[in-house]
Scaffold this active site. Sequence first.
Site, PDB file in Angstrom:
ATOM      1  N   VAL A 532     -24.048   9.157  37.318  1.00  0.00           N
ATOM      2  CA  VAL A 532     -23.850   7.896  38.038  1.00  0.00           C
ATOM      3  C   VAL A 532     -22.533   7.241  37.633  1.00  0.00           C
ATOM      4  O   VAL A 532     -22.252   6.126  38.055  1.00  0.00           O
ATOM      5  CB  VAL A 532     -25.008   6.902  37.820  1.00  0.00           C
ATOM      6  CG1 VAL A 532     -26.279   7.416  38.432  1.00  0.00           C
ATOM      7  CG2 VAL A 532     -25.198   6.593  36.347  1.00  0.00           C
ATOM      8  N   PRO A 534     -18.822   6.128  37.975  1.00  0.00           N
ATOM      9  CA  PRO A 534     -18.452   5.058  37.043  1.00  0.00           C
ATOM     10  C   PRO A 534     -19.244   3.764  37.230  1.00  0.00           C
ATOM     11  O   PRO A 534     -18.748   2.689  36.853  1.00  0.00           O
ATOM     12  CB  PRO A 534     -16.984   4.830  37.385  1.00  0.00           C
ATOM     13  CG  PRO A 534     -16.941   5.026  38.878  1.00  0.00           C
ATOM     14  CD  PRO A 534     -17.946   6.125  39.176  1.00  0.00           C
ATOM     15  N   ASP A 535     -20.454   3.817  37.801  1.00  0.00           N
ATOM     16  CA  ASP A 535     -21.183   2.578  38.103  1.00  0.00           C
ATOM     17  C   ASP A 535     -21.416   1.715  36.865  1.00  0.00           C
ATOM     18  O   ASP A 535     -21.096   0.518  36.860  1.00  0.00           O
ATOM     19  CB  ASP A 535     -22.520   2.922  38.762  1.00  0.00           C
ATOM     20  CG  ASP A 535     -22.356   3.602  40.105  1.00  0.00           C
ATOM     21  OD1 ASP A 535     -22.788   3.038  41.107  1.00  0.00           O
ATOM     22  OD2 ASP A 535     -21.785   4.701  40.146  1.00  0.00           O
ATOM     23  N   HIS A 536     -22.023   2.306  35.836  1.00  0.00           N
ATOM     24  CA  HIS A 536     -22.296   1.534  34.624  1.00  0.00           C
ATOM     25  C   HIS A 536     -20.997   1.078  33.963  1.00  0.00           C
ATOM     26  O   HIS A 536     -20.911  -0.034  33.444  1.00  0.00           O
ATOM     27  CB  HIS A 536     -23.122   2.369  33.638  1.00  0.00           C
ATOM     28  CG  HIS A 536     -24.529   2.604  34.095  1.00  0.00           C
ATOM     29  ND1 HIS A 536     -25.568   1.785  33.762  1.00  0.00           N
ATOM     30  CD2 HIS A 536     -25.058   3.574  34.875  1.00  0.00           C
ATOM     31  CE1 HIS A 536     -26.683   2.238  34.299  1.00  0.00           C
ATOM     32  NE2 HIS A 536     -26.404   3.320  34.987  1.00  0.00           N
ATOM     33  N   SER A 539     -19.623  -1.941  35.682  1.00  0.00           N
ATOM     34  CA  SER A 539     -20.387  -3.152  35.366  1.00  0.00           C
ATOM     35  C   SER A 539     -19.991  -3.698  34.007  1.00  0.00           C
ATOM     36  O   SER A 539     -19.942  -4.916  33.799  1.00  0.00           O
ATOM     37  CB  SER A 539     -21.895  -2.870  35.419  1.00  0.00           C
ATOM     38  OG  SER A 539     -22.342  -2.184  34.263  1.00  0.00           O
TER      39      SER A 539
END
Length: 767
Positions: A532, A534-536, A539
């Site tokens: 997942v 670069p989603d985290h 954030s």
Amino acid sequence: MAEAGADVILVEPPGGAKSRREHPQFGGHGLCFATTHFNKRGVVLDLGTSEGRGQLLGLLDGADLVLESWAPGSLAELGIGPEVMRKRNPRLVVVSVTGFGQHGPYRDWKSSELVLTAMSSALTRSGAPHREPLMPPGELASQTAAVHVAFVALLAVYRALRTGRGESVDCSLFDLVVQDFDPGLGMGGTATMGQPLLQLPPGRPDRRMLYPIVPCADGYVRMFVASAKQWRALFGWMGEPAEFADPSYEQLVTRFQNWDQIQPAIVELFADKSRAEIVEAAAGLGIAVASLNTAREILTSDHVRERNSFTRGEVAPELVGVIPNGYVEYDGQRAGFRHRAPELGEHTIEVLAESVAARGIADHGGVSRPLEGLRVLDLGVIVVGAETGRALADQGADVIKVENAAFMDGARQFDQPDKCGFTSAIGNRGKRSLGLDLRSARGRELFCRLVAQSDVVLTNFKPGTLKSLGLEYESLRAVNPRIIVVESSALGDTGSWSGQMGYGPLVRSTVGLTQLWRHPDSADAFGDDMTVYPDHAASRVGTAAIMAALIDRTRSGIGRRISVAQMETVFCHLAMSYLRESLEPGSLVARGSVSEFDAPTGLYRCRGSDAYCAIDVDGDQQWLNLAQAMSRADLADNPQYATAAGRVAHRRLLDEAVAEWTAHLAPRAVQDQLQAAGVACGAAVHVEALLTDPHLRARRQLGEFVQPGFDTPLPAELGPALFGEIPEPQLRPSPLLGADTRAVCRELLSLTDADVDELIAAGVLAE
């Protein structure tokens, strides 16, 4: 922090920081040093002398924050540990950052990017289906952790400004990689189809049908056909083949089950078309498609030029190159590169001559959790949106998730009428939910009344959505000049690509990361299907930027508009690689799991199913330690292997020797034996191993919370660090959509139950 305006003073020993001498080098300059220390001033202090220690303590009088990464206990042995620093300046925040932290059974272990990624469980999910694990390119894991360190540090600084009390913080990169990079116990989005990773089959199962990569005339494109509407558009584009005419193909699960039949038709459709033609045609049809670009194409693309994502400048004395231009924009201005990293001791005389006033010791009391009393309106969706708000809720903020069933958060697609799905439960724990239709005039009016009483608004809608609703930053600032608005997007809110659909895998493809994240022996063995990233990571960038804006607001009294692009998060994480590519064209290529500059390094098969360990020899002493642990005196005594260059030249022979030794041992046995011998090594664990990891347990990094509808408590992260005073997060459940509508309306909008009933009937509110 320096990008955001802090005066960051790099303190080096007389011989200079180790990264000055690390590979890769260009023109005698370490590129790691150049890309991690720009915008700073530099001083040389010999902390081995009483004079040097006294000079350091003198600098503390005017400091807000100390970041140190010495070996655990080293500064305390010199008499200048965190306790001494804070006794001199009680408002001071001291953050210690090491591979495994100051406490715990792994405290003194050797760490590296490869080892941390393996031990975090991310490595066993990286790689082409049914192949060996694959190390992600660059230093994505530790760079993501570094951004989270910035959030942790600024969180403590903000609390110190509110209370007058400093803090001691113990950051373990291992803990943060587990939580941040591709968290096995965190929010997974569409990459896991709403399932906990604990329930997915081990290894690297074939999930390529989720975000399929398809060859075309000049390379590859990646696509995501999610909705029935998108499938109908693709069906028409293919010429409406009869074999796919059944209405059941409008369901995602049917297409996944029949991907082997669908794929050849798409391959045939794209065979004579270029990437640009396919992307343009798909955009017109409303289908999410991205080109698999290369690093060189990105560096020369119109979009990054329009956004000023990279800048060309002097990165070291007389060395000019291209470097990513910062993670964040504040009020439309990029907070990025201003000047090169300092020469050794360049500012010593200047800094030591500056007079600083000693900090006061007043204790204002007050808040326990750093963000207690802050109110956040969370319009975020899926992983980036959910995780940004969740991190703030963990630290005491009242986070109100504002959502609408007609345009439901994608993380809610796995919910049931009376039960949150695992994905939304993990990502939205600790929040309240307000059902509100922002498309209605009354809904916008109620939202603005909430803005007037809030501190932060979070959104990761498609660029332009807030403006179309009449809720752009300028309008919200008119309601509340102190409001901080965070707008996160895939490719940025300006530039020719800004309108492209922003799913994480498509971002990776567009910015050239997927082309790097593949097995080097095969042009199409891409390995990023399950992640997942670069989603985290994006954030974490958002939360760090929020803390900087909150600190700024304590002085200025006004808010900020913060813009975060996932694309630029990737660029900054690969800063060293992009700089090198600008200096050595062709150097940024897929390299697999081995180190370019020493050997033996990489993944070695061990005893058991899908069992591997990561070994990362760094330097001659670690090589000797490894040879001794293997009982191979013949290797240790061989002069051909005495230097890193010699070992790299004989990599194949050394790899064979190591593989022969590891094949008969379990991964943890190899890990424990080599770490005891002083060699960087980590077992490539699967997710379930995190739940019983002794180091994570000793540091209380994992907890659990009771979520209605689940038979057993759900696992959760308790990090992000060990604080001296700040309490660990209070784990609370995630709300159903609109679960807190009445409470929020009564408490903040002074609406009666009759008013709420009327607005629900009108479709403005929902519960």
